[in-house]
Write a protein that holds these residues in place. Structure first.
Motif, PDB file in Angstrom:
ATOM      1  N   MET A   1     -40.149 -10.910  36.354  1.00 10.38           N
ATOM      2  CA  MET A   1     -39.542 -11.453  35.174  1.00 10.38           C
ATOM      3  C   MET A   1     -40.291 -11.006  33.934  1.00 10.38           C
ATOM      4  O   MET A   1     -39.671 -10.848  32.904  1.00 10.38           O
ATOM      5  N   GLY A   2     -41.563 -10.798  34.027  1.00  5.66           N
ATOM      6  CA  GLY A   2     -42.339 -10.357  32.884  1.00  5.66           C
ATOM      7  C   GLY A   2     -41.896  -9.004  32.384  1.00  5.66           C
ATOM      8  O   GLY A   2     -41.901  -8.749  31.201  1.00  5.66           O
ATOM      9  N   SER A   3     -41.455  -8.130  33.234  1.00 10.31           N
ATOM     10  CA  SER A   3     -41.046  -6.817  32.791  1.00 10.31           C
ATOM     11  C   SER A   3     -39.720  -6.876  32.028  1.00 10.31           C
ATOM     12  O   SER A   3     -39.473  -6.069  31.143  1.00 10.31           O
ATOM     13  N   LEU A   4     -38.857  -7.827  32.370  1.00 13.05           N
ATOM     14  CA  LEU A   4     -37.599  -7.990  31.641  1.00 13.05           C
ATOM     15  C   LEU A   4     -37.871  -8.405  30.202  1.00 13.05           C
ATOM     16  O   LEU A   4     -37.284  -7.870  29.263  1.00 13.05           O
ATOM     17  N   PHE A   5     -38.783  -9.350  29.995  1.00 11.08           N
ATOM     18  CA  PHE A   5     -39.132  -9.769  28.642  1.00 11.08           C
ATOM     19  C   PHE A   5     -39.798  -8.631  27.864  1.00 11.08           C
ATOM     20  O   PHE A   5     -39.563  -8.456  26.674  1.00 11.08           O
ATOM     21  N   GLU A   6     -40.619  -7.861  28.559  1.00  8.10           N
ATOM     22  CA  GLU A   6     -41.253  -6.725  27.900  1.00  8.10           C
ATOM     23  C   GLU A   6     -40.194  -5.698  27.476  1.00  8.10           C
ATOM     24  O   GLU A   6     -40.256  -5.122  26.388  1.00  8.10           O
ATOM     25  N   GLU A   7     -39.227  -5.461  28.356  1.00  6.14           N
ATOM     26  CA  GLU A   7     -38.136  -4.531  28.034  1.00  6.14           C
ATOM     27  C   GLU A   7     -37.327  -5.035  26.837  1.00  6.14           C
ATOM     28  O   GLU A   7     -36.981  -4.275  25.938  1.00  6.14           O
ATOM     29  N   LEU A   8     -37.024  -6.320  26.814  1.00  7.27           N
ATOM     30  CA  LEU A   8     -36.271  -6.900  25.691  1.00  7.27           C
ATOM     31  C   LEU A   8     -37.072  -6.793  24.388  1.00  7.27           C
ATOM     32  O   LEU A   8     -36.511  -6.489  23.332  1.00  7.27           O
ATOM     33  N   GLU A   9     -38.396  -7.059  24.467  1.00  6.82           N
ATOM     34  CA  GLU A   9     -39.236  -6.929  23.279  1.00  6.82           C
ATOM     35  C   GLU A   9     -39.267  -5.485  22.783  1.00  6.82           C
ATOM     36  O   GLU A   9     -39.214  -5.228  21.577  1.00  6.82           O
ATOM     37  N   ARG A  11     -36.912  -3.200  23.231  1.00  5.70           N
ATOM     38  CA  ARG A  11     -35.608  -2.908  22.627  1.00  5.70           C
ATOM     39  C   ARG A  11     -35.466  -3.572  21.262  1.00  5.70           C
ATOM     40  O   ARG A  11     -34.905  -2.997  20.323  1.00  5.70           O
ATOM     41  N   GLU A  12     -35.953  -4.789  21.163  1.00  7.15           N
ATOM     42  CA  GLU A  12     -35.901  -5.487  19.876  1.00  7.15           C
ATOM     43  C   GLU A  12     -36.730  -4.748  18.828  1.00  7.15           C
ATOM     44  O   GLU A  12     -36.308  -4.581  17.681  1.00  7.15           O
TER      45      GLU A  12
END
Length: 180
Positions: A1-9, A11-12
């Motif tokens: 799950m941590g990698s999904l948040f990192e990916e979203l950050e 992209r943001e």
């Protein structure tokens, strides 16, 4: 799950960077647009000023003093002013009236004034002419029109019956029309 948040950050951050780039481009385009608008406005004002100056300009010397060998469109009138030579090229913008001459030889501002005076039922004042030629009834416009009226009187296009009261010129020849 941590990698999904990192990916979203990530992209943001990329989207934020793109927004900042576009905002910078927009600011640059807005600055360039404002400069172009200012240039356009300066050109418009310059054109209007030159038109007014040419309409009111009188030669520094009588036309007869100009070399008669040159064509009228290339007549040169030169005078010295404060040690500097000023050259005016052209002829009288408001020519002296002569028999057979029509108002269409006048610059448009003067032609409009002559037409309004000719259409008036009697003597007319500058402040009455100004709104009829499409100008605001401001002191400056009235004085400018009064100056044009005086020039038209000097050149034989109009008469000034009494101070400030203008009428079509009474022509010197019997067969000339009373106006234009």
């Amino acid at each position: 799950m941590g990698s999904l948040f990192e990916e979203l950050e990530a992209r943001e951050a990329a989207a934020r960077g793109r927004v900042e780039e576009l905002e910078a481009e927009l600011a640059e385009l807005s600055r360039r647009l404002e400069l172009a608008r200012e240039g356009l406005e300066r050109l418009r004002i310059t054109r209007e000023t030159v038109t007014e100056v040419l309409a009111e300009m009188e030669p520094e010397m009588p036309v007869a003093a100009v070399d008669a060998g040159q064509p009228r469109s290339a007549e040169r009138v030169v005078s010295a002013y404060a040690g500097a030579a000023r050259q005016v090229i052209g002829v009288l913008t408001v020519p002296n009236w002569q028999p057979g001459m029509l108002a269409d030889v006048l610059p448009s501002a003067y032609r409009d004034i002559v037409e309004v005076v000719a259409d008036a039922p009697g003597p007319i004042r500058a402040k009455q002419i100004v709104p009829r030629i499409g100008l605001p009834a401001e002191a400056g416009k009235i004085e400018g029109t009064r100056s044009k009226l005086k020039r038209l009187v000097e050149r034989g296009w109009l008469d000034e019956e009494a101070p400030g009261l203008f009428t079509p010129a009474r022509r010197r020849t019997a067969d000339s029309p009373n106006s234009r």
